[in-house]
Enzyme design. Structure first.
Site, mmCIF file in Angstrom:
data_model
loop_
_atom_site.group_PDB
_atom_site.id
_atom_site.type_symbol
_atom_site.label_atom_id
_atom_site.label_comp_id
_atom_site.label_asym_id
_atom_site.label_seq_id
_atom_site.Cartn_x
_atom_site.Cartn_y
_atom_site.Cartn_z
ATOM 1 N N GLU A 86 2.002 54.656 80.661
ATOM 2 C CA GLU A 86 1.058 55.096 79.639
ATOM 3 C C GLU A 86 -0.318 55.460 80.163
ATOM 4 O OE1 GLU A 86 1.846 55.555 76.440
ATOM 5 O OE2 GLU A 86 3.909 54.947 76.824
ATOM 6 N N SER A 484 24.714 7.614 33.102
ATOM 7 C CA SER A 484 24.266 6.230 33.342
ATOM 8 C C SER A 484 23.169 6.121 34.395
ATOM 9 C CB SER A 484 25.455 5.366 33.751
ATOM 10 O OG SER A 484 26.366 5.262 32.670
#
Length: 877
Positions: A86, A484
């Protein structure tokens, strides 16, 4: 000389005009240039990550995948590859490379095309952060000016670090750290030269030359990068050749999830979005640490799956997913789409390629994998897996597959493998420790949650069998009838009133309905068996329905509702009638577990929480949970100080009546002042969980819940009896646990809630369709001897998940039999009458009492009671 002067003058004039032109252009674009100072404090868009308490990644949220890396942590070969490709003169120029600009200008003049942009890395940073990617002269001019400013503001290393972390590299990967994970599933420092070169080449065209989209173009680009590295001397010829010879191995890798806990992750996501908003939560790099322990979470997930598989198997096999072919051509009885007409079946077996294509189209569900039956023998079968391997399916792995008829009926047990499977069947299988098993996707739903009873921290949470099928979190969203499971709360209110564990409650049928309800309602025991009056301990441990109703009548519905709301239950979910005593109220598993936490923690209401802390992208803590703590010692110290202060004030007022200085008396010196409670408790008052029951009542209920599992009496003497959860005792084999079963009418909801040292957990099993019953099962000759049969219930349906989870979660945890709280005493009582006993045999036992409530009368005789209960109840009322 005149020509020379003219040339010099022309050059000077050109320079002046050039400078003026540049200045003019700068003055023109300067107002539109962004402030590059923001790069000093740039906030990279980083996804939110959710972790377990011990640091295992659970999920990641955000469109952009980014794993920021520091410049010094980037491998040198990656930097060399980027620079060679680059911007080879990056460390030499000042943001703009004159040589590159000249080269681009020559190409433009000679070809008329903008083939080379001459962009340096600094210019690319300027474009990535502040500009668009359109190829215009004005954008390029802005790019140049911004690059010059950036070079003045930041060091070369800082600029390169921004570039490495900001660049888009395809497949939602931003930055080299994320690219390494996306394409190779590794950290950046684990990549080879060939892999680093591949990533370094991506900025040119990340969407079209990545190894997933186009391996050929990716390889070509990698060759260019390696060639440039060789040209600039970054690698040797041997390194170049070896890297060039490497195959293209990149493929898509999702976020490296270490703990798959999507229900917890979704709760954390909701918390973050509500706190910070959607966009900041997803982009600002928050790291969210939950309270969940990864080991405990995995145990809960496995327990839930094993339990729903067991339920599903005992209710029968619903058949293959699809029939791909059969020996005699016919019509496919199974239409997987649900709306297309059935298609004729082929009698010819599918080809190997066709089978693999079909299997590849089906995603696994949890630990279930698709397979195709290739061959069926007398007592086994052979199946093909998605990778093309052929595996044996033994008789032990498929003989459970008797036909499913209804939720309450199963067909006969198979005699041969052909009674279950046929060649061409598309089926599910799962691998266990012992063998490959025939499987099916469970239709039943379940949830399990575990909390730390001291502060409410969620230790594990599983909101359903499979998040991919249903995101509905049954732990926090499903309000189901309690059955219960409600009884410990009803009895705790009675124990706070005038009941003791030795109080006798009538266990005869209720034939006088409560006229205030306006209906005739006669609750029954399940099974429908009645005895002489029983003690409260046994009534709760055996979940005797009529005793619970009589207890509710004794304390009053209003008092019961008040107490239940103090435990954290929603008042709007509590019916104002006697069915409340048997669990007609609705609640979520989370609220049930939270209510049960009050029994082992000494009587305090904690608040469940799942987020322990939040860190920003820099690792700084921006949120820290401050849960309310169950601290009996702190409340005792605070209460003692209040009583001392009240007594001191009263004494001061009396002293003033005889002419003393009341102000001086009420503010004594430090030597005579009451001790500050915070010297005994380091927590501020606002961090204390509020008490809902006394520590004495909490202990009594907690100890009775242990009897639910361990029962009581002496079996060798004929006085033994089982609690409803006796199966837990057979597996867990430790006395510092307790719990309570729960089953509603027609077994639509089943529960088990209980505690162990440092943990309280609730398991629920039912169908999301509340009208569907869990049903019942008949005996299967191929199932284990301890198989579950008859009606589903809390102990048999939800209990096994709780038992397995707690058995594994408590391994290695020392037994913790807590000492008696102050204010409790023991007395030997007669088992028949609940009165004091002088006998030291099986007709008596020691019982706990709140001081002052113990019996004062002795029993006339030591008659022995007989066991009347050995099985779990099937229904609620």
């Amino acid at each position: 000389m005149s020509w020379f002067k003219r040339i010099v003058l022309f050059l000077i004039l050109s320079v002046v005009l050039g400078i003026a032109a540049v200045g003019g252009v700068y003055l023109y674009v300067a107002p539109t240039l962004p402030d590059v100072d923001s790069l000093k404090t740039v906030q990279l868009q980083t996804p939110m990550r959710i972790y377990s308490q011990d640091g295992q990644l659970m999920s990641q949220f955000g469109e952009k995948r980014r794993i920021p890396v520091r410049y010094e942590d980037v491998p040198k070969q990656m930097i060399d590859a980027i620079l060679a490709t680059e911007d080879a003169r990056f460390f030499e120029h000042k943001g703009v490379d004159p040589i590159g600009v000249a080269r681009a200008a020559v190409v433009l003049i000679t070809t008329g095309r903008k083939a080379q942009g001459a962009s340096t890395i600094t210019m690319q940073v300027a474009r990535n952060f502040f500009l668009s990617r359109e190829k215009t002269y004005i954008r390029k001019i802005k790019e140049i000016f911004l690059a010059l400013k950036i070079e003045q503001l930041l060091t070369k290393e800082q600029i390169l670090e921004l570039y490495l972390n900001r660049s888009f590299l395809g497949n939602r990967a931003y930055g080299v750290g994320a690219a390494a994970q996306v394409y190779y599933g590794k950290d950046l420092n684990q990549l080879t030269l060939a892999q680093l070169a591949m990533i370094a080449g991506l900025p040119k065209a990340p969407s079209t030359i990545n190894p997933i989209r186009n391996p050929q173009r990716a390889e070509s680009r990698r060759r260019v990068v390696l060639g440039r590295m060789l040209d600039v001397g970054a690698i040797t010829q041997q390194q170049h050749d070896e890297a060039n010879a490497q195959p293209i191995t990149g493929k898509y890798h999702g976020a490296e999830i270490e703990l798959d806990a999507p229900y917890i992750a979704e709760m954390a996501r909701d918390f973050m979005v509500e706190r910070y908003g959607l966009e900041p939560a997803y982009t600002e790099g928050y790291q969210v640490y939950t309270t969940v322990n990864s080991d405990t979470q995995r145990l809960a997930q496995q327990a839930l799956r094993d339990n729903v598989y067991a339920y599903d198997m005992r209710h029968g096999y619903r058949g293959p997913m699809e029939v791909l072919w059969q020996a005699e051509a016919g019509i496919n009885p199974i239409d997987p789409s649900g709306d297309a007409p059935a298609e004729p079946l082929s009698s010819e077996p599918w080809s190997h390629a066709q089978i693999l294509e079909k299997l590849a189209s089906i995603k696994p569900i949890q630990d279930l994998r698709p397979a195709v039956v290739m061959q069926v023998n007398d007592k086994d079968a052979q199946v093909m897996m998605a990778d093309g391997t052929l595996l044996p399916l033994s008789w032990e792995g498929l003989n459970w597959g008797r036909p499913f008829i209804t939720d309450s009926r199963q067909g006969p047990a198979p005699s041969t493998a052909a009674d279950v499977l046929a060649p061409g069947n598309l089926i599910w299988v799962r691998q266990t420790n012992e063998r490959l098993m025939l499987a099916q996707v469970p239709e039943v739903s379940s949830a399990i949650v575990a909390l730390n009873p001291e502060d409410g921290a969620v230790l594990s949470l599983v909101g359903g069998y499979n998040f991919g099928q249903s995101q509905y979190n049954r732990v926090t969203q499903a309000k189901r009838q309690l059955g219960s499971n409600i009884k410990p709360f009803i009895y705790s209110a009675a124990l706070e009133s005038d009941y003791t564990l030795a109080t006798l409650v009538d266990n005869a049928p209720i034939n006088e309905p409560d006229s205030r309800q306006g209906i005739v309602w006669r609750p029954k025991n399940s099974p429908d068996v009645y005895t002489e009056p029983l003690r409260v301990r046994r009534g709760l441990a055996q979940s005797v329905n009529v005793m619970s109703v009589r207890t509710l009548r004794h304390i009053g519905i209003d008092n019961a509702i008040r107490k239940l709301t103090e435990f954290g239950f929603d008042k709007g979910d509590l019916p104002r009638n006697e069915s409340l005593a048997l669990g007609s109220a609705v609640a979520t598993p989370m609220s049930v577990a939270n209510g049960f936490a009050a029994f082992p923690n000494g009587g305090f209401l904690v608040t469940p929480y799942v987020i322990e802390r939040i860190e920003n992208s820099y690792g700084q803590i921006v949120y820290q949970a401050e849960p309310k703590i169950a601290c009996l010692e702190c409340w005792q110290a605070l209460d003692a100080q209040k009583r001392q202060q009240k007594q001191s004030q009263q004494s001061a007022e009396q002293f003033a009546q005889v002419g003393g200085d009341a102000m001086a008396f009420a503010n004594p010196t430090s030597e005579t002042a009451p001790k500050d409670w915070q010297q005994q408790c380091l927590l501020p008052a606002e961090r204390l969980a509020p008490p809902v029951i006394s520590p004495q009542v909490a202990f009594l209920v907690k100890d009775t819940l242990s009897s639910v599992i361990w029962g009581g009496g002496d079996w060798s003497k004929g006085t033994g009896w089982n609690g409803t959860a006796w199966r837990a005792a057979q597996l867990i084999k430790r006395k510092d646990i307790g719990g309570k079963t729960g089953t509603t009418n027609e077994s639509r909801d089943t529960w088990f809630s209980g505690y162990g040292p440092g943990i309280v957990a609730t398991a629920w099993v039912g169908f999301d369709d509340h009208s569907r019953q869990l049903g019942r099962t008949s005996w299967n000759k191929y199932a284990p001897q301890n198989q579950i049969v008859n009606a589903e219930s809390g102990a048999k349906t939800a209990g096994p998940a709780w038992n397995q989870f707690m058995n594994e979660a408590l391994k290695g945890v020392p037994k913790q039999l807590l000492p008696l709280p102050e204010g409790l005493v023991t007395a030997r009582i007669d088992l028949k009458s609940g009165k004091l006993s002088r006998r030291n045999d099986s007709s008596s036992k020691f019982e706990y009492f709140i001081a002052g409530t113990e019996p004062t009368e002795y029993a006339d005789s030591g008659t022995v009671e007989q066991p009347i209960y050995e099985q779990e109840s099937d229904e609620l009322f």
